[in-house]
Design an enzyme around this catalytic site. Structure first.
Site, PDB file in Angstrom:
ATOM      1  N   ASP A  16     -12.311  -6.579  29.486  1.00  0.00           N
ATOM      2  CA  ASP A  16     -11.265  -7.593  29.561  1.00  0.00           C
ATOM      3  C   ASP A  16     -11.445  -8.682  30.629  1.00  0.00           C
ATOM      4  O   ASP A  16     -11.300  -9.849  30.348  1.00  0.00           O
ATOM      5  CB  ASP A  16      -9.906  -6.926  29.815  1.00  0.00           C
ATOM      6  CG  ASP A  16      -9.522  -5.943  28.722  1.00  0.00           C
ATOM      7  OD1 ASP A  16     -10.352  -5.654  27.838  1.00  0.00           O
ATOM      8  OD2 ASP A  16      -8.381  -5.451  28.748  1.00  0.00           O
ATOM      9  N   ASN A  60      -9.308   0.739  18.787  1.00  0.00           N
ATOM     10  CA  ASN A  60     -10.447   0.791  17.878  1.00  0.00           C
ATOM     11  C   ASN A  60     -11.680   1.499  18.454  1.00  0.00           C
ATOM     12  O   ASN A  60     -12.084   2.564  17.968  1.00  0.00           O
ATOM     13  CB  ASN A  60     -10.754  -0.662  17.477  1.00  0.00           C
ATOM     14  CG  ASN A  60     -11.833  -0.818  16.461  1.00  0.00           C
ATOM     15  OD1 ASN A  60     -12.763  -0.043  16.405  1.00  0.00           O
ATOM     16  ND2 ASN A  60     -11.739  -1.840  15.633  1.00  0.00           N
ATOM     17  N   ASP A  69     -12.117   2.956  21.302  1.00  0.00           N
ATOM     18  CA  ASP A  69     -11.743   4.249  21.907  1.00  0.00           C
ATOM     19  C   ASP A  69     -11.793   5.344  20.853  1.00  0.00           C
ATOM     20  O   ASP A  69     -12.277   6.455  21.086  1.00  0.00           O
ATOM     21  CB  ASP A  69     -10.308   4.197  22.457  1.00  0.00           C
ATOM     22  CG  ASP A  69     -10.175   3.311  23.680  1.00  0.00           C
ATOM     23  OD1 ASP A  69     -10.240   2.079  23.521  1.00  0.00           O
ATOM     24  OD2 ASP A  69     -10.010   3.846  24.795  1.00  0.00           O
ATOM     25  N   ARG A  81      -6.325  -3.966  38.149  1.00  0.00           N
ATOM     26  CA  ARG A  81      -6.106  -4.566  36.822  1.00  0.00           C
ATOM     27  C   ARG A  81      -6.441  -6.071  36.848  1.00  0.00           C
ATOM     28  O   ARG A  81      -6.614  -6.656  37.905  1.00  0.00           O
ATOM     29  CB  ARG A  81      -4.623  -4.381  36.410  1.00  0.00           C
ATOM     30  CG  ARG A  81      -4.192  -2.933  36.218  1.00  0.00           C
ATOM     31  CD  ARG A  81      -4.668  -2.323  34.914  1.00  0.00           C
ATOM     32  NE  ARG A  81      -4.310  -3.114  33.760  1.00  0.00           N
ATOM     33  CZ  ARG A  81      -4.765  -2.878  32.522  1.00  0.00           C
ATOM     34  NH1 ARG A  81      -5.585  -1.873  32.305  1.00  0.00           N
ATOM     35  NH2 ARG A  81      -4.409  -3.647  31.507  1.00  0.00           N
ATOM     36  N   GLY A 129     -13.782  -5.696  24.975  1.00  0.00           N
ATOM     37  CA  GLY A 129     -13.350  -4.467  25.638  1.00  0.00           C
ATOM     38  C   GLY A 129     -13.511  -4.592  27.148  1.00  0.00           C
ATOM     39  O   GLY A 129     -12.912  -3.842  27.897  1.00  0.00           O
ATOM     40  N   GLU A 180      -9.966   6.593  34.005  1.00  0.00           N
ATOM     41  CA  GLU A 180     -10.346   5.502  33.098  1.00  0.00           C
ATOM     42  C   GLU A 180     -11.671   4.887  33.587  1.00  0.00           C
ATOM     43  O   GLU A 180     -12.560   4.617  32.792  1.00  0.00           O
ATOM     44  CB  GLU A 180      -9.240   4.439  33.078  1.00  0.00           C
ATOM     45  CG  GLU A 180      -9.464   3.331  32.072  1.00  0.00           C
ATOM     46  CD  GLU A 180      -8.321   2.323  32.022  1.00  0.00           C
ATOM     47  OE1 GLU A 180      -7.377   2.451  32.839  1.00  0.00           O
ATOM     48  OE2 GLU A 180      -8.374   1.415  31.185  1.00  0.00           O
TER      49      GLU A 180
HETATM   50  C1  DGY Z   1      -5.193  -3.900  27.641  1.00  0.00           C
HETATM   51  O1  DGY Z   1      -4.054  -4.085  27.233  1.00  0.00           O
HETATM   52  O2  DGY Z   1      -5.486  -3.732  28.822  1.00  0.00           O
HETATM   53  C2  DGY Z   1      -6.262  -3.750  26.678  1.00  0.00           C
HETATM   54  O3  DGY Z   1      -7.502  -3.650  27.256  1.00  0.00           O
HETATM   55  C3  DGY Z   1      -6.211  -4.798  25.625  1.00  0.00           C
HETATM   56  O4  DGY Z   1      -6.729  -4.178  24.526  1.00  0.00           O
END
Ligand code: DGY
Length: 428
Positions: A167, A38, A40, A200, A165, A396
């Site tokens: 996360d 969305n 993005d 991550r 967003g 990213e």
């Molecule tokens: C992810 O999968 O990392 C996303 O940020 C979730 O939208």
């Protein structure tokens, strides 16, 4: 940066945007994110408008084709099958003609609409397409206030970190403790096969992301029930600033199209939101903080969410204080703006939203600082963003201490923001 460097970066940005273009929507990056996201997409449209206006409008129109009947615009549209991403449509199980996720994302659409509309060269097409998007975007903004601000406080809550967003922001750590992990179905992550697991979110965070998804799915994705049933309700100043700015920008476009009632409704929403945002201000931190709606307390976490609030037309003294915070952080960092205060012991320079620099947020901060007259710092943010691109390409996100590229590569929204930065600074 020399003229030839500028022109090379400009061409490379367009190359990245075209490479990730799937015809009517754009993927954030190959592999890691193979569908339409969305916010993005809205940033992408702003980038595409620099070289293909028609394609830019299509990007937003495709997103809004998948708006839910209640007004929500989902955070992912699963246009095609791809098992390289988890959680896919079977986990969300949202019962939509084209599968989508069941949560939303920051409403950048109001701002993107205004950018596209005001910059368009084909005025006739722009009026037609903006007129068509206008009520759809309004329906989404109204959805937020109806469903995520049930007591009419003027600020909306996110019910899942993926909605912000950001996360794995440190902002959510404490509230996340209240989200259980027991009983979730076994799963295999895919993100860690595409990107370095050290960059991550952790497994403990993923367990909670999935618990929330399963909980909401168990409620049939009924948005009238989710807010009160969620153990995670956080009011994020950055998210609300995007919403407030979206309402204000939508009102501006509506005025230009003679839709005065729609304009007034949205201006009123923005005014109410701005007044309520003041409740999130922290004198101690010199920035806004998140509010945990389940406890009623501000969250002691100085993240970029509270700095990005400058994207809304906040009072000048607030913008000046935010500028000071960023300038102070810049004394110990090579690149700005870090997604979390580097002085906080919880800061992690390479882990997703716990420290790295993100170009889209730099852009929101740049835009807000500039509007507030904080020109010097705005230009430093712009300069730092372009230096990161020169050093490390279209990543990213980036380590603010070293500039190392992190997460996915050849990233669409990063490229889109580069076109914006180059144009606004008069380098193209
Ligand atoms: C992810 O999968 O990392 C996303 O940020 C979730 O939208």
């Amino acid at each position: 940066m020399s003229a030839s460097d500028t022109s090379r970066i400009h061409d490379l940005a367009i190359e990245v945007l075209k490479e990730n273009d799937r015809g009517t929507y754009t993927v954030p990056t190959k592999g890691l994110y193979p569908f339409q996201w969305n916010w993005d997409s809205c940033f992408t449209a702003i980038g595409q408008a620099h070289f293909d206006e028609d394609r830019a409008w299509t990007e937003m129109e495709t997103l809004f084709e998948h708006q839910w009947p209640d007004g929500m615009v989902p955070h992912i549209v699963f246009h095609v099958f791809d098992d390289g991403y988890f959680p896919g449509p079977d986990i969300w199980n949202t019962d939509r003609p084209t599968p989508t996720s069941g949560i939303t994302q920051p409403p950048v659409a109001g701002f993107a609409l205004r950018r596209l509309f005001e910059r368009s060269k084909d005025r006739i097409a722009a009026e037609r397409r903006a007129r068509d998007l206008l009520p759809k975007i309004e329906k989404w903004l109204a959805w937020f206030y109806a469903n995520r601000d049930p007591r009419g406080e003027g600020l909306v809550a996110i019910l899942h970190p993926w909605e912000a967003g950001r996360d794995n922001s440190i902002d959510w750590d404490e509230a996340f403790e209240r989200v259980p992990t027991e009983g979730i179905a076994p799963y295999t992550r895919r993100d860690t096969q595409h990107a370095d697991p050290a960059h991550r979110p952790t497994k403990a965070q993923y367990d909670r992301y999935l618990w929330l998804v399963e909980h909401f799915r168990g409620l049939g994705w009924d948005n009238t029930r989710l807010h009160d049933a969620s153990p995670f309700q956080v009011v994020d100043p950055g998210f609300n600033a995007i919403l407030i700015r979206g309402c204000a920008d939508l009102a501006t476009v509506a005025d230009a199209l003679g839709e005065t009632e729609l304009a007034t409704r949205n201006r009123d929403r923005a005014t109410k939101g701005l007044a309520a945002l003041e409740n999130l201000w922290s004198e101690t931190h010199g920035q806004y903080l998140c509010l945990d709606r389940t406890t009623g307390k501000l969250i002691e976490s100085a993240s970029i969410g509270g700095l990005a609030a400058v994207f809304a037309p906040i009072p000048a003294e607030r913008a000046a204080a935010i500028a000071q915070v960023i300038a102070r952080q810049a004394e110990n960092l090579r690149y700005i703006v870090a997604s979390h205060d580097p002085a906080d012991p919880r800061f992690e320079p390479k882990r997703y939203w716990r420290g790295p620099v993100w170009l889209v947020v730099n852009y929101l901060i740049f835009d807000g600082l500039r509007a507030a007259g904080e020109t010097d710092l705005a230009n430093r943010v712009l300069q730092s963003s372009l230096e990161l691109i020169e050093r490390s390409g279209f990543a990213e996100y980036y380590d603010p201490q070293t500039g190392e590229p992190c997460g996915g590569g050849r990233f669409t929204w990063t490229a889109a923001m580069v076109l914006e930065f180059l144009t606004i600074s008069g380098r193209t």
